[in-house]
Scaffold this motif. Structure first.
Motif, PDB file in Angstrom:
ATOM      1  N   LYS A   1      42.550  -2.638 -19.587  1.00 63.40           N
ATOM      2  CA  LYS A   1      43.133  -2.624 -21.195  1.00 63.40           C
ATOM      3  C   LYS A   1      42.414  -1.527 -21.824  1.00 63.40           C
ATOM      4  O   LYS A   1      41.381  -0.989 -21.347  1.00 63.40           O
ATOM      5  CB  LYS A   1      42.757  -3.835 -21.911  1.00 63.40           C
ATOM      6  CG  LYS A   1      43.855  -4.953 -21.672  1.00 63.40           C
ATOM      7  CD  LYS A   1      43.507  -6.287 -22.266  1.00 63.40           C
ATOM      8  CE  LYS A   1      42.267  -6.952 -21.547  1.00 63.40           C
ATOM      9  NZ  LYS A   1      42.045  -8.291 -22.046  1.00 63.40           N
ATOM     10  N   ARG A   2      42.964  -1.108 -22.930  1.00 65.36           N
ATOM     11  CA  ARG A   2      42.363   0.000 -23.632  1.00 65.36           C
ATOM     12  C   ARG A   2      40.676  -0.048 -24.128  1.00 65.36           C
ATOM     13  O   ARG A   2      39.841   0.672 -24.037  1.00 65.36           O
ATOM     14  CB  ARG A   2      43.032   0.320 -25.100  1.00 65.36           C
ATOM     15  CG  ARG A   2      42.668   1.401 -26.011  1.00 65.36           C
ATOM     16  CD  ARG A   2      43.795   1.189 -27.191  1.00 65.36           C
ATOM     17  NE  ARG A   2      43.017   1.708 -28.353  1.00 65.36           N
ATOM     18  CZ  ARG A   2      42.876   2.850 -28.729  1.00 65.36           C
ATOM     19  NH1 ARG A   2      43.154   3.900 -27.734  1.00 65.36           N
ATOM     20  NH2 ARG A   2      42.127   3.143 -29.815  1.00 65.36           N
TER      21      ARG A   2
ATOM     22  N   ASN B   1      49.132  -0.100 -20.250  1.00 60.56           N
ATOM     23  CA  ASN B   1      47.854   0.349 -20.442  1.00 60.56           C
ATOM     24  C   ASN B   1      47.675   1.646 -19.859  1.00 60.56           C
ATOM     25  O   ASN B   1      47.109   2.569 -20.378  1.00 60.56           O
ATOM     26  CB  ASN B   1      46.969  -0.460 -19.607  1.00 60.56           C
ATOM     27  CG  ASN B   1      47.048  -1.939 -20.228  1.00 60.56           C
ATOM     28  OD1 ASN B   1      46.732  -2.095 -21.427  1.00 60.56           O
ATOM     29  ND2 ASN B   1      46.971  -3.136 -19.468  1.00 60.56           N
TER      30      ASN B   1
ATOM     31  N   ASN C   1      49.568   4.099 -22.330  1.00 57.07           N
ATOM     32  CA  ASN C   1      48.812   4.189 -23.805  1.00 57.07           C
ATOM     33  C   ASN C   1      47.600   5.293 -23.329  1.00 57.07           C
ATOM     34  O   ASN C   1      47.458   6.293 -23.963  1.00 57.07           O
ATOM     35  CB  ASN C   1      48.167   3.269 -24.020  1.00 57.07           C
ATOM     36  CG  ASN C   1      48.853   2.403 -25.055  1.00 57.07           C
ATOM     37  OD1 ASN C   1      49.586   2.974 -26.112  1.00 57.07           O
ATOM     38  ND2 ASN C   1      49.090   1.072 -25.050  1.00 57.07           N
ATOM     39  N   TYR C   2      47.113   5.022 -21.837  1.00 57.92           N
ATOM     40  CA  TYR C   2      45.911   6.163 -21.664  1.00 57.92           C
ATOM     41  C   TYR C   2      46.423   7.513 -21.499  1.00 57.92           C
ATOM     42  O   TYR C   2      45.915   8.493 -22.033  1.00 57.92           O
ATOM     43  CB  TYR C   2      45.455   5.495 -20.276  1.00 57.92           C
ATOM     44  CG  TYR C   2      44.413   6.488 -19.782  1.00 57.92           C
ATOM     45  CD1 TYR C   2      43.083   6.623 -20.384  1.00 57.92           C
ATOM     46  CD2 TYR C   2      44.513   7.409 -18.890  1.00 57.92           C
ATOM     47  CE1 TYR C   2      42.043   7.508 -19.920  1.00 57.92           C
ATOM     48  CE2 TYR C   2      43.629   8.267 -18.053  1.00 57.92           C
ATOM     49  CZ  TYR C   2      42.538   8.201 -18.913  1.00 57.92           C
ATOM     50  OH  TYR C   2      41.772   9.157 -18.363  1.00 57.92           O
TER      51      TYR C   2
ATOM     52  N   SER D   1      47.136   9.085 -24.941  1.00 59.58           N
ATOM     53  CA  SER D   1      45.721   9.293 -25.566  1.00 59.58           C
ATOM     54  C   SER D   1      45.118  10.747 -24.918  1.00 59.58           C
ATOM     55  O   SER D   1      44.648  11.493 -25.785  1.00 59.58           O
ATOM     56  CB  SER D   1      44.800   8.063 -25.517  1.00 59.58           C
ATOM     57  OG  SER D   1      44.316   8.135 -23.967  1.00 59.58           O
TER      58      SER D   1
END
Ligand code: 13P
Ligand code: SF4
Length: 330
Positions: free
Chosen positions: A217-218, A167, A170-171, A174
């Motif tokens: 979570k996203r 998580n 991914n963050y 991004s």
């Protein structure tokens, strides 16, 4: 020294009746030149008696600075290990060695080493929520306070493995536009927050801002008004003119948020129904108690021990993190 039973992972001795725990802990800290370092996820009474309360980065930075002889780390095991690696000549204690971390456990060192081996030419960035053995296979350690800046300190085309939190990884991908290869790990507390219930709360309190830790979570991070480490969320809440916040991280942080902002309301984000406790507390963090802290100071047990060969490797990426953070003013 004392002959005490620590087979349960903590000093299993009764506290004498009538003892004033706060006064005794304060006395032992003074007499033994000991400091108590507590994470924001500890219970309020432990945070109140600690010499330093902070996020994972601050705990490591304080460990590097203190001249105390004994450090009592009120947090989880990897935090104690990190402090011990930074201060090998000091006694580092933890009230309960069973205070583990589901995220760190989602990344066994042998499997991580194999993963790294399968990807030659990649730099390895590990979240501080890892065992010392995983850190020993790492180029640089990060925390949620400095992950973005440290990732950005690498050239844009650098091939990077990031572990263990998918998580957070991914963050960071991004917000930096990087394509780091992610380990498939997660924290059982942060990944349990319910989008549906948070959206319902936002409808009920349209003025409330959502604060979320990047281990969430996203789907939660996308609707958050602020994403950040525990220290960053606290700072944001304190500086904001908003009076109400929904907080998607371990609820221990609410103690300091309320203390620093008595005029504001903080609502813990609800977990989904499937979660075991129905609360947003980390069961590992909450293993530490005032009684165990008292016994830890009294008997100077249990002590954090790190294998010397592992510590010799693990100190390198931790030092790198502390150096980069200092140079960036974090
Ligand atoms: P920070 O202390 O970096 O905010 O991370 C929280 C955490 O999950 C510690 O377990
Ligand atoms: Fe580990 Fe999650 Fe607990 Fe933090 S909250 S110590 S990441 S299990």
């Amino acid at each position: 020294m004392f002959d005490v039973d620590i087979s349960k992972g903590y000093v299993d001795m009764p506290v004498p009746e009538g003892v004033d725990l706060v006064a005794e802990i304060e006395r032992m800290k003074r007499e033994k030149n000991a400091v108590v370092l507590a994470h924001y996820y500890q219970s309020g009474d432990i945070q109140d008696i600690a010499d330093y309360v902070g996020d994972s980065l601050a705990l490591a930075q304080w460990a590097a600075k203190t001249d105390a002889s004994i450090l009592v780390l009120c947090g989880v095991h990897f935090m104690g290990e990190t402090a011990k690696i930074i201060c090998p000549d000091k006694k580092v204690l933890i009230p309960d060695v069973n205070a583990g971390c589901s995220l760190a456990d989602s990344c066994p060192a042998d499997r991580f080493a194999e993963f790294v081996k399968q990807h030659p030419g990649y730099k390895v960035i590990s979240y501080v929520n890892t065992s010392a053995a995983v850190k020993a296979h790492t180029d640089v350690v990060v925390t949620s306070s400095n992950a973005k800046q440290i990732v950005e300190s690498f050239p844009a085309d650098e091939k990077i493995i990031f572990g263990p939190d998918k998580n957070l990884g991914n963050y960071i991908n991004s917000v930096t536009g990087r394509h780091m290869l992610l380990w498939d790990g997660a924290c059982h507390v942060h990944s349990q927050f319910s989008l549906e219930k948070i959206v319902a709360l936002k409808k009920q309190y349209p003025d409330a801002l959502l604060l979320a830790h990047p281990e969430c979570k996203r789907e939660i991070l996308i609707i958050a008004d602020k994403v950040g480490s525990t220290a960053a969320l606290l700072r944001f809440a304190t500086q904001s003119s908003c009076k109400r916040f929904i907080v998607a991280t371990e609820s221990g942080i609410l103690h300091e948020m309320k203390k620093s902002n008595p005029d504001k309301e903080f609502i813990p984000a609800p977990p989904d129904d499937a979660s075991s406790c129905g609360c947003s507390e980390c069961n590992f963090m909450r293993l530490n108690t005032m009684k165990k802290l008292y016994n830890t100071l009294k008997y100077e047990l249990p002590e954090i021990v790190v294998d010397e060969a592992i510590a010799r490797e693990a100190i390198k990426p931790i030092r790198r993190m502390l150096d980069i953070s200092a140079s960036l003013g974090i």
